[in-house]
Design an enzyme around this catalytic site. Structure first.
Site, PDB file in Angstrom:
ATOM      1  N   SER A   1       3.141   1.881   3.285  1.00  0.00           N
ATOM      2  CA  SER A   1       4.565   1.736   3.383  1.00  0.00           C
ATOM      3  C   SER A   1       5.196   2.774   2.253  1.00  0.00           C
ATOM      4  O   SER A   1       6.389   3.143   2.601  1.00  0.00           O
ATOM      5  CB  SER A   1       4.962   0.249   2.834  1.00  0.00           C
ATOM      6  OG  SER A   1       4.238   0.161   1.492  1.00  0.00           O
TER       7      SER A   1
ATOM      8  N   GLY B   1      -9.603   5.469   1.207  1.00  0.00           N
ATOM      9  CA  GLY B   1      -8.141   4.333   1.068  1.00  0.00           C
ATOM     10  C   GLY B   1      -7.822   3.755   2.293  1.00  0.00           C
ATOM     11  O   GLY B   1      -8.129   4.452   3.301  1.00  0.00           O
TER      12      GLY B   1
ATOM     13  N   ALA C   1       6.224   4.458  -6.422  1.00  0.00           N
ATOM     14  CA  ALA C   1       6.745   3.008  -6.911  1.00  0.00           C
ATOM     15  C   ALA C   1       8.122   2.931  -7.152  1.00  0.00           C
ATOM     16  O   ALA C   1       8.637   1.946  -7.241  1.00  0.00           O
ATOM     17  CB  ALA C   1       5.687   2.704  -8.014  1.00  0.00           C
TER      18      ALA C   1
ATOM     19  N   CYS D   1       9.780   2.626  -3.378  1.00  0.00           N
ATOM     20  CA  CYS D   1       9.436   1.948  -2.413  1.00  0.00           C
ATOM     21  C   CYS D   1       9.196   0.305  -2.774  1.00  0.00           C
ATOM     22  O   CYS D   1       8.281   0.097  -3.822  1.00  0.00           O
ATOM     23  CB  CYS D   1       8.094   2.257  -1.660  1.00  0.00           C
ATOM     24  SG  CYS D   1       7.581   1.210  -0.441  1.00  0.00           S
TER      25      CYS D   1
ATOM     26  N   THR E   1       0.735  -1.002  -0.068  1.00  0.00           N
ATOM     27  CA  THR E   1       0.043  -0.166   0.078  1.00  0.00           C
ATOM     28  C   THR E   1       0.807   1.298   0.022  1.00  0.00           C
ATOM     29  O   THR E   1       1.494   1.732   0.977  1.00  0.00           O
ATOM     30  CB  THR E   1      -1.071   0.205   1.223  1.00  0.00           C
ATOM     31  OG1 THR E   1      -1.905  -1.100   1.033  1.00  0.00           O
ATOM     32  CG2 THR E   1      -1.830   1.263   1.148  1.00  0.00           C
TER      33      THR E   1
END
Length: 180
Positions: free
Chosen positions: A132, A53, A164, A167, A9
């Site tokens: 994260s 979310g 993205a 991480c 996430t």
């Protein structure tokens, strides 16, 4: 065998020029294995007037989505009141306090982060980011809000792409929801 953490996430949401947007990546991992690439972690609730979310355990998040929507109904769409009452119940209820998740919430004029410790945080800059890769997406969104004229949707999408890139628990299978 010890407890294996399921990690996943990145969720980021914001309001810009009256447009409310939230987005997330689609990755779910357990240990060093990717289990799913296309998870949907954001959605519209309360007659498509609130974006939400989650980060954390999926089943816990679905329970919280339902509870939060119930609070929105109970308090006639008052986002802050519903969030405060959910956080209070989440912290004190014997069953709910074991739930492990965070909620990012975006309404037409308010952004909030709700936690199981009783926190309801309304960020000063109107950007919510959890998970994260949340801090990577948050910093990216802040910079773009300050130095670009990109739309809310473009900022959310690019923030998720930046997260993205750095991480390992975030991928670029992005889901974005907007309020009309």
């Amino acid at each position: 065998m010890g407890k294996t953490n399921i990690r996943s996430t990145t969720v980021v949401g914001l309001i810009r020029n009256g447009k409310a947007v939230i987005g997330s990546d689609g990755q779910v991992t357990m240990g060093n294995t990717v289990l799913k690439h296309t998870a949907k972690k954001v959605r519209k609730i309360f007659n498509n007037t609130v974006l939400v979310g989650f980060a954390g355990a999926t089943s816990d998040a679905f329970t919280l989505f339902e509870r939060f929507e119930g609070k929105l109904e109970q308090y006639k769409g008052n986002l802050l009141r519903a969030a405060t009452e959910l956080a209070k119940e989440w912290r004190t209820d014997k069953y709910l306090r074991k739930l492990e998740a965070l909620l990012a919430v975006v309404g037409k004029d308010k952004t909030l982060i709700i936690s199981g410790t009783g926190d309801v945080i309304e960020p000063d800059d109107g950007i919510v980011a959890i998970g994260s890769g949340g801090q990577y997406a948050y910093v990216s969104a802040r910079v773009m809000m300050k130095y670009t004229k990109l739309s809310a949707k473009e900022i959310v999408e690019e923030s998720l792409r930046q997260a993205a890139d750095v991480c390992i628990y975030t991928n670029s299978n992005i889901t974005i929801e907007e309020l009309d």
